[in-house]
Scaffold this active site. Structure first.
Site, PDB file in Angstrom:
ATOM      1  N   GLU A 114       0.843  -1.197   0.000  1.00  0.00           N
ATOM      2  CA  GLU A 114       0.000   0.000   0.000  1.00  0.00           C
ATOM      3  C   GLU A 114       0.876   1.245   0.000  1.00  0.00           C
ATOM      4  O   GLU A 114       2.015   1.201   0.473  1.00  0.00           O
ATOM      5  CB  GLU A 114      -0.901   0.048   1.245  1.00  0.00           C
ATOM      6  N   LYS A 116       1.926   4.753   1.584  1.00  0.00           N
ATOM      7  CA  LYS A 116       1.882   5.362   2.927  1.00  0.00           C
ATOM      8  C   LYS A 116       1.582   6.850   2.727  1.00  0.00           C
ATOM      9  O   LYS A 116       2.457   7.643   2.412  1.00  0.00           O
ATOM     10  CB  LYS A 116       3.217   5.164   3.649  1.00  0.00           C
ATOM     11  N   ASP A 118       0.785  10.692   3.409  1.00  0.00           N
ATOM     12  CA  ASP A 118       1.369  11.626   4.370  1.00  0.00           C
ATOM     13  C   ASP A 118       0.309  12.633   4.805  1.00  0.00           C
ATOM     14  O   ASP A 118       0.217  13.741   4.288  1.00  0.00           O
ATOM     15  CB  ASP A 118       2.563  12.345   3.731  1.00  0.00           C
ATOM     16  N   TYR A 226      -7.184   2.564   5.115  1.00  0.00           N
ATOM     17  CA  TYR A 226      -6.236   1.474   4.920  1.00  0.00           C
ATOM     18  C   TYR A 226      -6.372   0.291   5.884  1.00  0.00           C
ATOM     19  O   TYR A 226      -5.654  -0.693   5.753  1.00  0.00           O
ATOM     20  CB  TYR A 226      -4.799   2.012   5.005  1.00  0.00           C
ATOM     21  N   LYS A 313      10.320   3.722   3.902  1.00  0.00           N
ATOM     22  CA  LYS A 313      10.435   5.147   3.612  1.00  0.00           C
ATOM     23  C   LYS A 313      11.248   5.348   2.341  1.00  0.00           C
ATOM     24  O   LYS A 313      12.323   4.758   2.186  1.00  0.00           O
ATOM     25  CB  LYS A 313      11.110   5.877   4.785  1.00  0.00           C
ATOM     26  N   CYS A 407      27.147  33.935  23.735  1.00  0.00           N
ATOM     27  CA  CYS A 407      25.722  33.765  23.434  1.00  0.00           C
ATOM     28  C   CYS A 407      25.301  34.854  22.454  1.00  0.00           C
ATOM     29  O   CYS A 407      25.534  36.035  22.695  1.00  0.00           O
ATOM     30  CB  CYS A 407      24.888  33.855  24.709  1.00  0.00           C
ATOM     31  N   CYS A 410      22.544  37.210  24.692  1.00  0.00           N
ATOM     32  CA  CYS A 410      22.904  37.981  25.891  1.00  0.00           C
ATOM     33  C   CYS A 410      24.398  38.289  25.995  1.00  0.00           C
ATOM     34  O   CYS A 410      24.820  39.040  26.872  1.00  0.00           O
ATOM     35  CB  CYS A 410      22.429  37.253  27.152  1.00  0.00           C
ATOM     36  N   CYS A 425      24.950  28.456  26.833  1.00  0.00           N
ATOM     37  CA  CYS A 425      24.970  29.750  27.526  1.00  0.00           C
ATOM     38  C   CYS A 425      24.605  29.498  28.989  1.00  0.00           C
ATOM     39  O   CYS A 425      23.486  29.034  29.272  1.00  0.00           O
ATOM     40  CB  CYS A 425      23.965  30.710  26.887  1.00  0.00           C
ATOM     41  N   CYS A 431      18.997  35.157  30.279  1.00  0.00           N
ATOM     42  CA  CYS A 431      19.068  35.070  28.815  1.00  0.00           C
ATOM     43  C   CYS A 431      17.654  34.914  28.268  1.00  0.00           C
ATOM     44  O   CYS A 431      16.958  33.938  28.582  1.00  0.00           O
ATOM     45  CB  CYS A 431      19.942  33.885  28.409  1.00  0.00           C
TER      46      CYS A 431
END
Length: 671
Positions: A114, A116, A118, A226, A313, A407, A410, A425, A431
Site C-alpha cells: 500500500e 503510505k 502523508d 487502509y 520510507k 551567546c 545575551c 549559555c 538570557c
C-alpha cells in the site's frame, strides 16, 4: 403529502445525494451535473427547514458544518493506534519478510502493498451503517474527538452504501490535503501575509483541529482508508476487507496490491519510487502487511508496533543550494544551535530555507565556508538535513564558518557541556530565549496545558514585564491581559481559565514542565512515582536520586543542582502557594503496591476490564517491569483473549505460566 410520505421522501432524497457524493468524490464518476446536484441539495434543505422534526445530524446538508466546536473531547482508543516500524532500504524489507517467513514456519502467506499517505491519522467508528465518532491518533492511547470536522469531508461516508458491513466496526485512514488545494491555500495565506504551511500534512492536521467546522469545510480535505477492525470482519483477508470497505463507500487506494513473493515486494518498491510523484496527494513511503488477519494475530506486536507490517520510507530527495549565512540560536536549555540559512530550494513538495547544523563538530566535519553550495536532503522527507558541500564551487577568498564563543542573545561566554558536542549559555536566568522558552514549555499541552499561551503570547507577556518566569503566570489577572496586542476578551478569559485549570495537572507532568535539565517526560513519571512529592525530592541526595529507575549520575546531578538554586527554590515555593499539584494524588498513592515487586511480565491478547496500556501502568505501579518478548527471565504472561499460538507454544517450551485477567486482578487485590 402526509407526514410519513414526507419523511420517506426526505430519506430517499438523502440516499440519492449520498450516492451522488460517493460517485463524485470516491469513484470520480459523477452521474449528474453540479447544477442538478445543487437543485437536489436545495430541495432537501428546504424540506428540512419546513419539517424540522425530520432533521438528521448525518444529513448531506450538514457537511458544511453546523456549529462552533468549543474544544475537543479526549477519547480513549478501544484498540491502541500503534505506529509502524520503519525501514529505509529494500534489504530491511527483505529482512522483515524473512522474519515473518520464519515465524509462520511452513504456512503460506501473502502480502499487501500500500502507499503510505502523508496526512493525519484518523479512526472512525460506524454502527448500523452510520458514522458514530471520529478520533485522531493522539498519543496512540487516546485522541481528540473531531467528528464534527470529519463530517465536512465529502469523501468520507456519513451513511454507508448497501452491503454486508458489520453491525459495528472501526476503520482507519489518513486525512489528506491534496497538492492543488495545498498550493491554493498557501497562495491565499501569502497574499494575506499569513504564515505558510510547511507541507500538506501540517495543513491537514491544522485544519482538522480548527474550531469552526464551516472553515474546515472550505479547505476541501480528502481521505484514504487502509485498515478495518471489528469483532466480526467479513473476511480473513485484509485485502478483501478493504475491497469490501470500498464497496461500502470508503475511499480505498486503487494502488493497493496483493503480492505473493519477495520479488513482487521489491518490484512494487521500485515502481512507486518513481511514480509516486504523479499522485495528487503527498506520500512518504509504502506499507507492507500480511494479508491474513489470523496470521496477523499469530505474529502479534512488539511494545510499539505490529510484527505483521512494516513501513518503507522512500530515499529522501536532495538538492544543492547556496548558503546565505549561518545563524546561531539559543534554546530553552541554553544550548546554542547553528542554523544554515539557504537560498530557497524545492524538496519533496515544500520550500526549504533553513536546516540545522546541530553543533560545532558537524560544521567542522562538513568543512563549511561562507557562500558554499550545500547538499540538502529531507530525512524521512520531513526534516531538512545538510549532507555535504560542493567544494568545486567554493569562492576563492571564502572564510571558514567559525562557531561563536558568546551567546548570540545575551553575550555571555559559552561553556562546553562535558562529554557532549554542544556549547551552552550558562546565563540560565538572564538570557531571554531561555526564559521565554521555559515559559512556553511550561504552558504547552503535554505539560501544564495552559490554553492561549504559545510562542507569540509568551513573547508578548515577557516584553510587557508581566511574566518573567513560570511562577509569574499565577499572578496574572484578567485586567492585565485585556488591551494587550491581539488579546481580546475571549482570549483573556481563555488564558485565565487555562491557568486555573493547570492547578489540577498531575505531579508527574509538573516535574516535566519545570524544565529540569535532562529530565524528559518518561523520566519525570519515574521520578514522581519514586519521590511522591516535591518536598521529598528537594531533600534527596544525589546518591538517593540515582536509585530511581532511569536516573543516572548526570540526571541526578541536574536534579540536585536545579532544586538547590535559590531562584528555583523561590519559583517552586510560589507554585506551591498558587495551588499547583506538588505531590502524587491520593488515588495514585493508594494504588501503589508491591504485589509484583521484581517480576518481569509480558502482556498478550485483548482484555475485558482494562486496556493493555492500563495493565502496563498497573504492573509498573505494583513494582514489576513490562517486557515485550517472552524469555527465560519472564515471570509470567498476562494472557487475554486472542493470544497468538506461537506465544503460547513458547511459554509451554520455557515453562512460563499463563495468568488470566481474573487471576491477575485477584493477585493484586482486585485493582
Amino acid at each position: 403529502m402526509d407526514l410519513s410520505s414526507v419523511k420517506l421522501y426526505i430519506e430517499n432524497l438523502r440516499k440519492d445525494l449520498n450516492r451522488h457524493n460517493y460517485n463524485y468524490y470516491v469513484l470520480n464518476s459523477p452521474q449528474i451535473s453540479d447544477i442538478e446536484f445543487d437543485k437536489l441539495m436545495k430541495e432537501l434543505e428546504s424540506l428540512e427547514q419546513e419539517f424540522p422534526e425530520f432533521v438528521d445530524p448525518l444529513s448531506p446538508t450538514q457537511r458544511v458544518g453546523s456549529d462552533l466546536t468549543k474544544g475537543f473531547e479526549h477519547v480513549v482508543h478501544v484498540r491502541p493506534m500503534m505506529s509502524l516500524s520503519n525501514s529505509y532500504s529494500i534489504e530491511e524489507v527483505d529482512d522483515w519478510f524473512n522474519r515473518v517467513k520464519k515465524s509462520l514456519a511452513k504456512e503460506q502467506f501473502n502480502i499487501v502493498g500500500e502507499l503510505k499517505f502523508d496526512g493525519t491519522s484518523i479512526s472512525i467508528t460506524y454502527k448500523s451503517g452510520r458514522m458514530i465518532r471520529a478520533v485522531t491518533r493522539g498519543d496512540g492511547t487516546q485522541g481528540d474527538d473531531v467528528t464534527a470536522n470529519v463530517k465536512t469531508i465529502k469523501s468520507i461516508p456519513l451513511e454507508l452504501q448497501p452491503g454486508d458491513w458489520p453491525e459495528e466496526f472501526e476503520i482507519r485512514g489518513e486525512i489528506l490535503m491534496p497538492w492543488d488545494i495545498f498550493e491554493k491555500l498557501n497562495a491565499e495565506r501569502e497574499y494575506n501575509e499569513e504564515p505558510l504551511f510547511a507541507n500538506p500534512r501540517n495543513a491537514a492536521s491544522g485544519t482538522l483541529k480548527m474550531q469552526d467546522p464551516k472553515e474546515v469545510a472550505k479547505r476541501h480535505l480528502d481521505a484514504r482508508f487502509y485498515y478495518l477492525l471489528s469483532d466480526n470482519l467479513p473476511y480473513d483477508s485484509h485485502y478483501k476487507n478493504m475491497e469490501a470497505a470500498r464497496s461500502w463507500g470508503f475511499k480505498v487506494s486503487s494502488c493497493m496490491k496483493k503480492l505473493n513473493s519477495l520479488d513482487g515486494v521489491n518490484e512494487y518498491i521500485k515502481y512507486w519510487d518513481i511514480h509516486r510523484k504523479e499522485l495528487p496527494v503527498a506520500t512518504d513511503g509504502l506499507v507492507f502487511k500480511i494479508d491474513s488477519i489470523n496470521q496477523q494475530l499469530n505474529l502479534g506486536f512488539t511494545a510499539k508496533s505490529p510484527r505483521w507490517a512494516i513501513a518503507y520510507k522512500f530515499n529522501p530527495e536532495n538538492a544543492c543550494t547556496p548558503l546565505k549565512y549561518v545563524s546561531f540560536e539559543t534554546g530553552r536549555m541554553g544550548i546554542v544551535t547553528p542554523v544554515a540559512n539557504l537560498e530557497p530550494v524545492l524538496l519533496s513538495g515544500t520550500i526549504v530555507k533553513r536546516a540545522s547544523l546541530h553543533n560545532d563538530d558537524i560544521i567542522q566535519e562538513l568543512d563549511i565556508y561562507e557562500g558554499d553550495w550545500l547538499y540538502v536532503e529531507k530525512g524521512g522527507e520531513i526534516i531538512p538535513k545538510i549532507t555535504g558541500v560542493d567544494k568545486e564551487r567554493r569562492l576563492p577568498n571564502a572564510k571558514k564558518i567559525q562557531f561563536v564563543d558568546k551567546c548570540p542573545v545575551c553575550g555571555t561566554p559559552l561553556i562546553k557541556i562535558y562529554g557532549e558536542a554542544a556549547w551552552c549559555c550558562p546565563n540560565h536566568y538572564g538570557c531571554r530565549p531561555q526564559l521565554t522558552g521555559k515559559i512556553e514549555h511550561f504552558c504547552a499541552r503535554r505539560m501544564m496545558n495552559i490554553d492561549g499561551i504559545g510562542e507569540e503570547t509568551t513573547e508578548l507577556l515577557f516584553d510587557c514585564g508581566l511574566v518573567k518566569n513560570i511562577a509569574d503566570l499565577y499572578d496574572l489577572k484578567y485586567d492585565n491581559l485585556l488591551g494587550l496586542d491581539k488579546i481580546g476578551e475571549k482570549t483573556a478569559n481563555r488564558i485565565i481559565d487555562g491557568i486555573e485549570a493547570s492547578k489540577s495537572v498531575p505531579f508527574e507532568r509538573v516535574i516535566y514542565a519545570l524544565s529540569i535539565p535532562n529530565v524528559g517526560e518518561t523520566t519525570a513519571k519515574r521520578i514522581a512515582k519514586a519521590v511522591k512529592s516535591i518536598d521529598n525530592m528537594q531533600m534527596m541526595s544525589e546518591e538517593e536520586l540515582t536509585a530511581i529507575p532511569d536516573v543516572g549520575q548526570i540526571i541526578a546531578k541536574s536534579i540536585y543542582d536545579f532544586l538547590r538554586d535559590p531562584i528555583n527554590i523561590d519559583i517552586i515555593a510560589r507554585l506551591k502557594q498558587a495551588g499547583i499539584q506538588m505531590e502524587l494524588s491520593q488515588e495514585k498513592l493508594s494504588s501503589l503496591g508491591d504485589a509484583l515487586v521484581g517480576k518481569i511480565i509480558v502482556i498478550s491478547g485483548t482484555f475485558l476490564h482494562h486496556s493493555r496500556d492500563e495493565y502496563k501502568e498497573i504492573i509498573e505501579r505494583e513494582g514489576a517491569k513490562n517486557s515485550s518478548s517472552i524469555s527465560k527471565k519472564t515471570s509470567f504472561v498476562l494472557a487475554g483473549d486472542n493470544m497468538g499460538p506461537s506465544k503460547k507454544e513458547k511459554c509451554e517450551k520455557l515453562g512460563i505460566p499463563l495468568i488470566s485477567e481474573e487471576e491477575f486482578l485477584e493477585m493484586i487485590g482486585g485493582k
